[in-house]
Design a protein around this motif. Structure first.
Motif, PDB file in Angstrom:
ATOM      1  N   GLU A  99     -17.667 -94.584 -49.013  1.00 32.98           N
ATOM      2  CA  GLU A  99     -17.991 -96.021 -49.054  1.00 32.98           C
ATOM      3  C   GLU A  99     -18.169 -96.585 -47.653  1.00 32.98           C
ATOM      4  O   GLU A  99     -19.067 -97.381 -47.386  1.00 32.98           O
ATOM      5  CB  GLU A  99     -16.876 -96.786 -49.784  1.00 32.98           C
ATOM      6  CG  GLU A  99     -17.089 -96.795 -51.292  1.00 32.98           C
ATOM      7  CD  GLU A  99     -15.910 -97.412 -52.022  1.00 32.98           C
ATOM      8  OE1 GLU A  99     -15.877 -97.282 -53.252  1.00 32.98           O
ATOM      9  OE2 GLU A  99     -15.019 -98.000 -51.365  1.00 32.98           O
ATOM     10  N   GLN A 100     -17.272 -96.149 -46.782  1.00 35.46           N
ATOM     11  CA  GLN A 100     -17.367 -96.583 -45.377  1.00 35.46           C
ATOM     12  C   GLN A 100     -18.724 -96.182 -44.790  1.00 35.46           C
ATOM     13  O   GLN A 100     -19.400 -96.970 -44.128  1.00 35.46           O
ATOM     14  CB  GLN A 100     -16.219 -95.950 -44.579  1.00 35.46           C
ATOM     15  CG  GLN A 100     -16.331 -96.129 -43.083  1.00 35.46           C
ATOM     16  CD  GLN A 100     -16.228 -97.590 -42.658  1.00 35.46           C
ATOM     17  OE1 GLN A 100     -15.189 -98.241 -42.827  1.00 35.46           O
ATOM     18  NE2 GLN A 100     -17.314 -98.131 -42.136  1.00 35.46           N
ATOM     19  N   TRP A 117     -21.975 -98.292 -43.066  1.00 34.96           N
ATOM     20  CA  TRP A 117     -22.633 -98.002 -41.786  1.00 34.96           C
ATOM     21  C   TRP A 117     -24.140 -97.806 -41.966  1.00 34.96           C
ATOM     22  O   TRP A 117     -24.927 -98.080 -41.075  1.00 34.96           O
ATOM     23  CB  TRP A 117     -22.044 -96.720 -41.152  1.00 34.96           C
ATOM     24  CG  TRP A 117     -20.699 -96.928 -40.527  1.00 34.96           C
ATOM     25  CD1 TRP A 117     -20.253 -98.049 -39.890  1.00 34.96           C
ATOM     26  CD2 TRP A 117     -19.624 -95.973 -40.464  1.00 34.96           C
ATOM     27  NE1 TRP A 117     -18.964 -97.858 -39.436  1.00 34.96           N
ATOM     28  CE2 TRP A 117     -18.560 -96.596 -39.758  1.00 34.96           C
ATOM     29  CE3 TRP A 117     -19.455 -94.667 -40.918  1.00 34.96           C
ATOM     30  CZ2 TRP A 117     -17.354 -95.935 -39.505  1.00 34.96           C
ATOM     31  CZ3 TRP A 117     -18.256 -94.015 -40.665  1.00 34.96           C
ATOM     32  CH2 TRP A 117     -17.213 -94.651 -39.970  1.00 34.96           C
ATOM     33  N   ASN A 120     -13.241 -93.520 -50.428  1.00 33.91           N
ATOM     34  CA  ASN A 120     -13.190 -94.500 -49.326  1.00 33.91           C
ATOM     35  C   ASN A 120     -14.106 -94.109 -48.173  1.00 33.91           C
ATOM     36  O   ASN A 120     -14.805 -94.935 -47.600  1.00 33.91           O
ATOM     37  CB  ASN A 120     -11.763 -94.608 -48.785  1.00 33.91           C
ATOM     38  CG  ASN A 120     -10.854 -95.237 -49.791  1.00 33.91           C
ATOM     39  OD1 ASN A 120     -11.327 -95.841 -50.765  1.00 33.91           O
ATOM     40  ND2 ASN A 120      -9.554 -95.093 -49.587  1.00 33.91           N
ATOM     41  N   TRP A 121     -14.051 -92.833 -47.847  1.00 38.88           N
ATOM     42  CA  TRP A 121     -14.834 -92.313 -46.726  1.00 38.88           C
ATOM     43  C   TRP A 121     -16.327 -92.494 -46.990  1.00 38.88           C
ATOM     44  O   TRP A 121     -17.067 -92.997 -46.145  1.00 38.88           O
ATOM     45  CB  TRP A 121     -14.455 -90.855 -46.510  1.00 38.88           C
ATOM     46  CG  TRP A 121     -15.184 -90.075 -45.442  1.00 38.88           C
ATOM     47  CD1 TRP A 121     -15.744 -88.845 -45.605  1.00 38.88           C
ATOM     48  CD2 TRP A 121     -15.396 -90.427 -44.066  1.00 38.88           C
ATOM     49  NE1 TRP A 121     -16.281 -88.405 -44.417  1.00 38.88           N
ATOM     50  CE2 TRP A 121     -16.090 -89.358 -43.455  1.00 38.88           C
ATOM     51  CE3 TRP A 121     -15.070 -91.542 -43.298  1.00 38.88           C
ATOM     52  CZ2 TRP A 121     -16.458 -89.365 -42.111  1.00 38.88           C
ATOM     53  CZ3 TRP A 121     -15.448 -91.555 -41.958  1.00 38.88           C
ATOM     54  CH2 TRP A 121     -16.127 -90.480 -41.388  1.00 38.88           C
ATOM     55  N   GLU A 157     -15.463 -91.232 -36.264  1.00 37.65           N
ATOM     56  CA  GLU A 157     -14.310 -91.613 -37.083  1.00 37.65           C
ATOM     57  C   GLU A 157     -13.742 -90.447 -37.879  1.00 37.65           C
ATOM     58  O   GLU A 157     -12.686 -90.572 -38.493  1.00 37.65           O
ATOM     59  CB  GLU A 157     -14.725 -92.716 -38.072  1.00 37.65           C
ATOM     60  CG  GLU A 157     -15.040 -94.045 -37.410  1.00 37.65           C
ATOM     61  CD  GLU A 157     -13.793 -94.715 -36.837  1.00 37.65           C
ATOM     62  OE1 GLU A 157     -12.726 -94.623 -37.477  1.00 37.65           O
ATOM     63  OE2 GLU A 157     -13.887 -95.292 -35.740  1.00 37.65           O
ATOM     64  N   LYS A 189     -11.419 -87.564 -43.993  1.00 35.83           N
ATOM     65  CA  LYS A 189     -12.734 -88.014 -43.526  1.00 35.83           C
ATOM     66  C   LYS A 189     -13.510 -86.850 -42.888  1.00 35.83           C
ATOM     67  O   LYS A 189     -13.793 -86.856 -41.697  1.00 35.83           O
ATOM     68  CB  LYS A 189     -12.551 -89.159 -42.520  1.00 35.83           C
ATOM     69  CG  LYS A 189     -11.855 -90.365 -43.122  1.00 35.83           C
ATOM     70  CD  LYS A 189     -11.839 -91.552 -42.197  1.00 35.83           C
ATOM     71  CE  LYS A 189     -10.748 -91.415 -41.157  1.00 35.83           C
ATOM     72  NZ  LYS A 189     -10.650 -92.627 -40.291  1.00 35.83           N
ATOM     73  N   SER A 224     -19.860 -91.782 -38.053  1.00 35.98           N
ATOM     74  CA  SER A 224     -19.104 -90.881 -38.938  1.00 35.98           C
ATOM     75  C   SER A 224     -18.431 -89.778 -38.142  1.00 35.98           C
ATOM     76  O   SER A 224     -17.271 -89.439 -38.376  1.00 35.98           O
ATOM     77  CB  SER A 224     -20.013 -90.256 -39.997  1.00 35.98           C
ATOM     78  OG  SER A 224     -20.663 -91.257 -40.726  1.00 35.98           O
TER      79      SER A 224
END
Lengths: 561, 163
Positions: free
Chosen positions: A348-349, A353, A345-346, A268, A204, A265
């Motif tokens: 998409e996350q 947000w 995945n990152w 995380e 990430k 971001s």
């Protein structure tokens, strides 16, 4: 060849490629002005010395070169201090020339004497009092070199009148020789290789870019890094424009008024590539809770920026452009295919947000300040050079205008100096005569240096001033609303001048919009004029800037509305 | 909180007017501590050496060193803390010297290998150099007799050469 100090100064300025000086004459610079008038160097006569230093700052940023400002001793010199401090905080290369009383009077409290070298010691990169004409050429050469090299910054040269007048045999200093000053441009490769390994492990990652990227012209390298490894990018206020604001990997600004997705971001992330930033408190929020899980790689040319506010894992001292270039080369030599595949995945996350608090507002029957900037962005197709004052106007400009290029957003970031935007716009317009330059202002801050409209008109500089008039000192009002029980102590400014008439009095074009439907037409007409224009927009008075991280809170603790 | 310690820095600077003000201003402006400070020209007339004792935790002192080096007139910053170095301080002590005490004062002065540099019917002025501990010990012994006033330099220090 025998020359006076003032003539030597002109000779050295020419050698440094100076074509423009922002200044204001006075008793202790008459000799310099006398020689200046004989050269081709353009002089922009400001109306207040603070205007001169901010204009030189704006000129330096927009034109990517050293800005020069010339003022007299005493009050002339002290009037530049705020602007010098602003340039220092934002690492802007400017050279300030101040007149001084003759050497034999120094220390005697002579008329218009002030110890400007003493006063500006802590807000210049370096400063000089030239006591002998023989030293002048070397000092000027050093000053320009210092201003533009390493971490750039303002350099002041104080020149007593007798030093300006004395005639000596001019000797050209061939090069600068300073044994105590050697900025590190090329990074330590071991550190850089560590960063590559950390990039390989990261699931990430995020890039955090700052003003240093703009100062070292490293946007291309930064963008390449982000694109090659699919890493999303956020910036500090000073970094806006270092990465295209319309790029899909762009997260928006970070920090107190940053986007929800940028703040989340960073929080995380497991790796931050921080480039040309200094982890200012407006960006980190509560330090202990900043990016708790991230490995931080910090690239900066100034060793004092590293480990100052945040302990980092991989410090890299070097020029942003050179360092990112080398980093990109190292990355090219490695196989990053699996890493890139892992990125899904990152991203998409982050996409999720993105849907929270995307700077929305409801444009009903009172003009929303954000709407004005959105409209401005639309009508200028994102191509204007934007300067700002300080406060809500600055934050809305940062949030709603999307900057694709370095040097396109000019703001007093570190010092947060109201009254900056108009003179900075004048400087930017001089540096870039063919560009559209717009100062986004509030009704409070525009009044701090409003006199510079006269400068713009005198020199046919078609800068455009957009005033978001909420009849408050809006940012402080917002804090009072949120944290001081809505006690609006002394922030109401219900008497502002008639800006339309004021513009006309100055010889500029004045326009005003009170209804949402007027916003587009006023902007359209104002922007297309070849005159200096003030456009006033009567906006929602108690509109606040969101998201907002209250002071001292973690950047995830955002107030969203 | 990390413990605060004393650090001894030896700083080579350009021997120019205003350089000390830059160094001192850096400390006051950024809230750092100066415990003692000594400045004088070196054998190179263009260079001065500032020996400074400062107090802080590791992070602060790292930042101090970097900030010092960032000053354009600073040529080199040596951190002598934790290395092999010799250090000295000098004190001039003006001590009450009534007839009853004169012999004892001279004995103490002798033990500490110090010199009497000024004598009067009521006082001695003693010059003593040495480490902080030695000077503290001597001051302790003289205190009961009655110290009128003292003047002391800051610490000066040089790294030991490797043997």
């Amino acid at each position: 060849m025998k020359l006076t100090g003032a003539q030597i100064l002109m000779e050295m300025l020419k050698q440094e490629g100076v074509d423009t000086i922002f200044g204001f004459p006075g008793g202790k610079v008459i000799d310099i002005y006398h020689e200046l008038a004989k050269t081709d160097i353009k002089h922009i006569l400001v109306r207040h010395e603070q205007g001169a230093i901010h204009a030189a700052d704006g000129y330096a940023r927009a034109g990517n070169r050293v800005g020069v400002c010339l003022v007299t001793s005493g009050p002339g010199a002290t009037n530049t201090v705020t602007g010098i401090a602003s340039a220092y905080m934002d690492s802007i290369p400017v050279v300030i020339l101040t007149g001084q009383v003759p050497c034999h009077l120094i220390g005697n409290d002579a008329f218009q004497e002030v110890d400007i070298v003493g006063i500006t010691r802590s807000c210049t990169k370096h400063n000089y009092l030239v006591k002998q004409t023989e030293d002048l050429a070397r000092v000027v050469k050093e000053a320009f070199y210092l201003a533009r090299s390493g971490r750039p910054g303002p350099v002041l040269i104080d020149i007593p009148q007798d030093v300006q007048q004395k005639e000596i045999v001019f000797k050209n200093p061939d090069n600068v020789n300073m044994r105590s000053y050697n900025p590190t441009y090329t990074p330590n490769m071991i550190q850089l290789k560590r960063a590559v390994q950390q990039l390989k492990k990261a699931k990430k990652p995020i890039i955090f870019s700052g003003g240093g990227v703009i100062r070292s012209n490293a946007s291309e390298e930064l963008t390449a890094l982000a694109h090659t490894l699919h890493i999303p990018v956020t910036s500090s206020l000073m970094g806006l424009g270092s990465f295209p604001g319309t790029d899909p990997l762009w997260l928006g600004m970070l920090g107190m008024h940053g986007t929800y997705r940028a703040n989340m971001s960073i929080h995380e992330s497991d790796l931050i590539i921080a480039v040309g930033v200094r982890f200012d408190d407006r960006v980190t929020g509560k330090i202990d809770e900043f990016a708790p899980n991230a490995v931080i790689v910090h690239i900066d040319i100034d060793p004092t920026s590293i480990h100052k506010n945040i302990a980092v894992h991989t410090p890299v001292v070097g020029d942003c452009k050179i360092t990112l270039g080398l980093l990109n080369t190292l990355i090219d030599q490695e196989d990053f295919t699996p890493v890139k595949e892992n990125r899904k995945n990152w991203l998409e996350q982050i996409e999720l947000w993105k849907q929270t608090s995307p700077f929305t507002y409801d444009q009903k029957n009172i003009i929303k300040p954000q709407y004005v900037i959105d409209k401005l962005y639309e009508l200028t197709k994102g191509s204007a050079i934007i300067t700002t004052e300080v406060g809500q106007n600055q934050m809305w400009a940062a949030q709603h205008y999307h900057f694709d290029h370095s040097g396109q957003f000019i703001t007093s970031g570190g010092l947060g100096c109201m009254g900056f935007g108009l003179p900075a716009a004048i400087g930017a317009q001089v540096a870039c005569p063919d560009r559209l330059v717009v100062d986004i202002a509030g009704d409070g801050s525009i009044q701090m240096n409003i006199q510079e409209i006269a400068t713009a008109v005198q020199f046919n500089l078609p800068v455009k001033v957009v005033i978001l008039n909420n009849q408050y000192l809006g940012m402080v009002r917002q804090w009072q609303e949120l944290f001081y029980d809505k006690c609006y102590a002394c922030t109401r400014m219900d008497h502002t001048p008639d800006f339309v008439k004021l513009a006309e009095a100055f010889g500029a074009l004045g326009m005003k919009a009170t209804q949402p439907e007027d916003v587009g037409p006023v902007l359209k007409e104002g922007l297309s004029s070849d005159k200096t224009v003030i456009m006033e927009f009567m906006v929602e008075q108690e509109e606040s800037v969101y998201p907002m991280v209250p002071a001292g809170k973690a950047i995830t603790e955002m107030l969203l509305a | 909180m990390e413990e605060k310690n004393k650090y001894i820095l030896s700083i080579l600077v350009d021997n120019e007017p205003g350089v000390l003000a830059r160094v001192a201003g850096l400390f006051s402006g950024r809230g750092y501590n100066i415990e003692s400070l000594c400045v004088a020209e070196t054998t190179d007339p263009l260079v001065s050496r500032i020996t400074m004792v400062t107090i802080g935790d590791t992070a602060i002192v790292e930042q101090i060193k970097k900030q010092l080096f960032k000053l354009i007139n600073v040529i080199k910053v040596y951190d002598l803390t934790g290395t092999e170095y010799v250090q000295r301080e000098l004190i001039l002590i003006k001590v009450n010297a009534k007839p009853d005490h004169r012999a004892e004062i001279l004995r103490i002065a002798d033990i500490f290998r110090s010199k009497v540099v000024d004598v009067g019917p009521e006082h001695f002025t003693i010059e003593v150099t040495g480490s902080e501990e030695k000077l503290a010990a001597m001051l302790n012994l003289l205190k009961p007799i009655g110290i009128k006033e003292i003047a002391r330099t800051g610490k000066i220090a040089l790294a030991r050469e490797t043997k």
